[in-house]
Design a protein around this motif. Structure first.
Motif, short mmCIF file in Angstrom:
data_model
loop_
_atom_site.label_atom_id
_atom_site.label_comp_id
_atom_site.label_asym_id
_atom_site.label_seq_id
_atom_site.Cartn_x
_atom_site.Cartn_y
_atom_site.Cartn_z
N TYR A 181 -4.18 15.16 -10.74
CA TYR A 181 -4.78 16.48 -10.89
C TYR A 181 -3.69 17.42 -11.41
N GLY A 182 -3.71 17.70 -12.70
CA GLY A 182 -2.65 18.53 -13.27
C GLY A 182 -1.32 17.82 -13.16
N THR A 183 -0.39 18.42 -12.41
CA THR A 183 0.93 17.82 -12.21
C THR A 183 1.02 17.01 -10.93
N ILE A 184 -0.07 16.98 -10.16
CA ILE A 184 -0.07 16.28 -8.87
C ILE A 184 -0.65 14.88 -9.03
N LYS A 185 0.12 13.89 -8.65
CA LYS A 185 -0.34 12.50 -8.71
C LYS A 185 -0.96 12.13 -7.37
N ALA A 186 -2.28 12.17 -7.31
CA ALA A 186 -2.99 11.91 -6.07
C ALA A 186 -2.97 10.44 -5.69
N LEU A 187 -3.06 9.55 -6.70
CA LEU A 187 -2.98 8.11 -6.48
C LEU A 187 -2.00 7.52 -7.49
N ASP A 188 -1.18 6.61 -7.01
CA ASP A 188 -0.10 6.07 -7.85
C ASP A 188 -0.12 4.54 -7.81
N ASP A 189 -0.78 3.92 -8.78
CA ASP A 189 -0.80 2.47 -8.93
C ASP A 189 -1.29 1.77 -7.66
N VAL A 190 -2.46 2.16 -7.19
CA VAL A 190 -3.03 1.63 -5.95
C VAL A 190 -3.78 0.33 -6.22
N SER A 191 -3.52 -0.69 -5.43
CA SER A 191 -4.25 -1.96 -5.50
C SER A 191 -4.65 -2.38 -4.09
N LEU A 192 -5.93 -2.73 -3.92
CA LEU A 192 -6.46 -3.13 -2.62
C LEU A 192 -7.64 -4.08 -2.82
N THR A 193 -7.88 -4.92 -1.82
CA THR A 193 -9.12 -5.68 -1.77
C THR A 193 -9.71 -5.57 -0.37
N VAL A 194 -11.04 -5.52 -0.30
CA VAL A 194 -11.74 -5.47 0.98
C VAL A 194 -12.77 -6.58 0.99
N HIS A 195 -12.85 -7.29 2.10
CA HIS A 195 -13.73 -8.45 2.20
C HIS A 195 -15.07 -8.10 2.83
N GLU A 196 -16.06 -8.90 2.54
CA GLU A 196 -17.41 -8.69 3.05
C GLU A 196 -17.43 -8.70 4.58
N GLY A 197 -18.10 -7.71 5.17
CA GLY A 197 -18.22 -7.62 6.62
C GLY A 197 -17.01 -7.07 7.32
N GLU A 198 -16.01 -6.65 6.58
CA GLU A 198 -14.75 -6.19 7.17
C GLU A 198 -14.84 -4.72 7.58
N MET A 199 -14.10 -4.37 8.62
CA MET A 199 -13.84 -2.97 8.97
C MET A 199 -12.44 -2.68 8.46
N PHE A 200 -12.36 -1.94 7.37
CA PHE A 200 -11.10 -1.69 6.70
C PHE A 200 -10.71 -0.24 6.86
N GLY A 260 -24.00 -6.65 9.42
CA GLY A 260 -23.32 -7.22 8.26
C GLY A 260 -22.82 -6.19 7.27
N ILE A 261 -22.74 -4.92 7.67
CA ILE A 261 -22.30 -3.87 6.76
C ILE A 261 -20.77 -3.87 6.66
N THR A 262 -20.26 -3.81 5.44
CA THR A 262 -18.82 -3.65 5.22
C THR A 262 -18.49 -2.17 5.36
N ILE A 263 -17.48 -1.86 6.17
CA ILE A 263 -17.17 -0.46 6.46
C ILE A 263 -15.73 -0.14 6.04
N LEU A 264 -15.60 0.89 5.21
CA LEU A 264 -14.29 1.43 4.86
C LEU A 264 -14.19 2.82 5.48
N VAL A 265 -13.19 3.02 6.32
CA VAL A 265 -13.04 4.30 7.01
C VAL A 265 -11.62 4.81 6.84
N SER A 266 -11.50 6.08 6.47
CA SER A 266 -10.18 6.69 6.37
C SER A 266 -9.97 7.64 7.53
N THR A 267 -8.72 7.80 7.94
CA THR A 267 -8.42 8.68 9.06
C THR A 267 -6.95 9.07 9.03
#
Length: 305
Positions: A14-33, A183-190
């Motif tokens: 966003y402008g001069t602010i790098k909110a994400l920098d080369d992010v790599s992730l995988t999430v599996h089916e049914g996982e609480m991530f 069987g829902i895959t859940i991604l939660v941030s905190t």
């Protein structure tokens, strides 16, 4: 194990602010991530990308095998998304909000009520109450019910427990545990480190970078070595005194104690003697058990060096 989220080399600025920098992730089916990090770490930006509300500057994101840019229309029908801020219509009643979101996805409330019944049961007692008049915990339950009413295979929760009381936080995580049975895959941030232990795996993020990804147990393995609690009647003076010693790698407030990261030659008796020479005589130093917050402090310190 099927991969339902695949993030590869994603950056967002966003402008001069790098909110994400080369992010790599995988999430599996049914996982609480869990995505764990402080305010401003990049969590909400990543969730908005996954929810197809933003496009990355670079990199590639797939959810349920669909490209979030090219196939966003199909993907939006398959995602349940609960943003950080309350996003329902405050002037509409509880039942009106729920029916409205059900109609957006072409389903009826009755059709999928079995999924939201454990969450919605408390709200069902006053269906005509305006959503804007609900408490923080009740707003949270209504928002989650609306995000689930179309029975999505994947649920994105962006800091869902921010601003609610401790009891409501605990209830919310219990509800998520119940949802996993469907069987829902859940991604939660905190930003609450203590919530991380409820996840199967955790990605720790700060300043837009993923610091480490592992199970809660894997993250804290080995942290107990050379980690100590320190207490005194004058905690501020103790903190300053410990930070002067060459055997102390780091020292920071941790609840009612200080957590001290010692070097290999750290010895409690020697440290207490050195502190006494500084006029700090009522010191107790004893081994501490490392938790995720300790690891986060360690990783962010290393990243800044």
């Amino acid at each position: 194990m099927n991969t339902v989220v695949n993030i590869s080399g994603v950056s967002k600025t966003y402008g001069t602010i790098k909110a994400l920098d080369d992010v790599s992730l995988t999430v599996h089916e049914g996982e609480m991530f869990g995505l764990i990090g402080p305010d401003g770490a990049g969590k909400s930006t990543l969730y908005r990308l996954l929810a197809t509300l933003l496009a990355p500057d670079s990199g590639h994101l797939e959810v349920l095998g669909l490209d979030i840019v090219k196939e966003y229309r199909q993907l939006r029908k398959l995602i349940g998304y609960m943003p950080e801020r309350f996003s329902l219509y405050p002037d509409l009643s509880i039942s009106e909000n729920l029916n409205f979101f059900a109609s957006l996805f072409g389903v009826s409330v009755k059709q999928n009520y079995d999924l939201i019944a454990p969450i919605f049961s408390q709200l069902a007692k006053f269906p005509d109450r305006p959503a804007g008049k609900l408490s923080g915990g009740m707003k949270q339950k209504l928002a989650l019910s609306c995000a689930l009413i179309h029975r999505p295979p994947i649920l994105l929760l962006d800091e869902p427990t921010t601003g609610v009381d401790a009891v409501s936080r605990s209830e919310f995580w219990d509800m998520l545990a119940t949802l996993r049975k469907f069987g829902i895959t859940i991604l939660v941030s905190t930003s609450y480190m203590d919530e991380a232990t409820r996840c199967d795996r955790i990605a720790m993020i700060d300043h837009g970078k993923i610091l480490r990804t592992d199970t809660p147990e894997g993250l804290v393995a080995g942290l107990d070595e050379n980690l100590y609690n320190a207490v005194s009647s004058d905690m501020f003076r103790l903190l300053a005194g410990l930070r002067k010693l060459p055997q102390v790698i780091d020292c920071y407030t941790f609840g009612a104690t200080l957590h001290v990261v010692g070097s290999e030659d750290f010895r409690a008796t020697d440290i207490k003697r050195k502190l006494e020479a500084q006029g700090i005589s009522d010191v107790d130093i004893y081994p501490a058990k490392g938790v995720i917050e300790d690891l986060f402090i360690k990783l962010t310190r290393n990243d800044q060096q």
